[in-house]
Design an enzyme around this catalytic site. Structure first.
Site, short mmCIF file in Angstrom:
data_model
loop_
_atom_site.label_atom_id
_atom_site.label_comp_id
_atom_site.label_asym_id
_atom_site.label_seq_id
_atom_site.Cartn_x
_atom_site.Cartn_y
_atom_site.Cartn_z
N SER A 44 0.70 -1.30 0.05
CA SER A 44 0.02 -0.21 0.03
C SER A 44 0.72 1.09 -0.08
CB SER A 44 -1.08 -0.10 1.15
OG SER A 44 -0.37 -0.06 2.32
N HIS A 104 -0.54 5.46 7.01
CA HIS A 104 0.03 5.57 5.68
C HIS A 104 0.44 6.94 5.29
CE1 HIS A 104 -1.81 1.87 5.50
NE2 HIS A 104 -1.41 1.53 4.42
#
Length: 260
Positions: free
Chosen positions: A40, A241
């Protein structure tokens, strides 16, 4: 990074501390055939909107940003949130003898960092430290062989490509507001260990490694100028993230440093 629920970023939680490692510029002739592989952190998770499907691929990720600002003859965006070294068969299919450049972040999900991050956010200091230690053990024992196999497959499928392995940054600021000092220190200790393993295996494979830690220093989650999203139940998949700035000023700059 870590799982389909919290893809690449949680893996990174156990990833980093110190200074960025520079990679020598890639020796290629434009235009290039570029393939972006990985988890990701390579699919742009954390910077919506996303393409359809379950990979949480974003046009604001570093890979499409690089492709948009360089002379490319083709760009294949194969990276997928939640990917591990064991789940890359479909991604490898994007490679061929004509591939000139490959970028990849991989390894965090192999050592269970999603669970580690959740444990550190919601559990006790002791449970957090134990989870980090378990991740470190997996990084030292299981991950090296898996990385070796991954890099070897890339070399086999794309024998003419320059391969750039991007490391993971420190996710939380050491003096930030996330969790407490004990948990932050444990996570950063684990992050450093993961960095050492990935860097060593990249060197053994003869592929280029770019250490993300120094470049992201001062921009971890819960700091004054975050390039990393903090934990959120409402935006769980994006927790820990990179945000859009983390990709554009963080990872894109790192890939540029290795390719120009």
């Amino acid at each position: 990074m870590a799982s389909a629920v919290l893809p690449a970023a949680l893996a990174v939680m156990l990833t980093s501390t110190g200074a960025a490692q520079a990679a020598a510029p890639v020796d290629y002739v434009a235009p290039v055939d570029y393939v972006a592989l990985g988890d990701s952190y390579s699919s742009g998770t954390g910077a919506p909107p996303y393409q359809s499907g379950t990979c949480f691929r974003s046009s604001r990720g570093y890979a499409p940003l690089w492709a948009d600002t360089h002379e490319v003859s083709s760009f294949r965006y194969a990276a997928c949130g939640g990917a591990t070294t064991q789940s890359m068969t479909d991604q490898f299919a994007a490679l061929d003898a004509g591939t000139d450049l490959v970028s990849i972040t991989i390894g965090g999900n192999d050592v269970g960092f999603a669970n580690t991050m959740i444990t550190c956010v919601t559990g006790t200091d002791a449970s957090c430290v134990n989870a980090v230690d378990a991740g470190i053990e997996a990084a030292r024992t299981t991950l090296p062989g898996r990385l070796d196999a991954t890099y070897a497959t890339i070399r086999d499928r794309a024998p003419n490509a320059t391969v750039v392995v991007l490391g993971y940054p420190r996710l939380v600021e050491p003096n930030g507001t996330c969790m407490n000092a004990t948990k932050r220190a444990a996570l950063n200790r684990g992050a450093d260990d993961l960095h050492e393993v990935i860097a060593a295996r990249a060197a053994a494979a003869g592929v280029r490694y770019v250490d993300a830690r120094a470049h992201f220093a001062g921009h971890g989650a819960c700091g004054r100028s975050p390039w990393i999203n903090s934990f959120s139940l409402l935006r769980l998949v994006e927790s820990f993230h990179p945000n859009a700035t983390g990709y554009s000023q963080g990872y894109l700059a790192l890939l540029n440093s290795a390719t120009s």
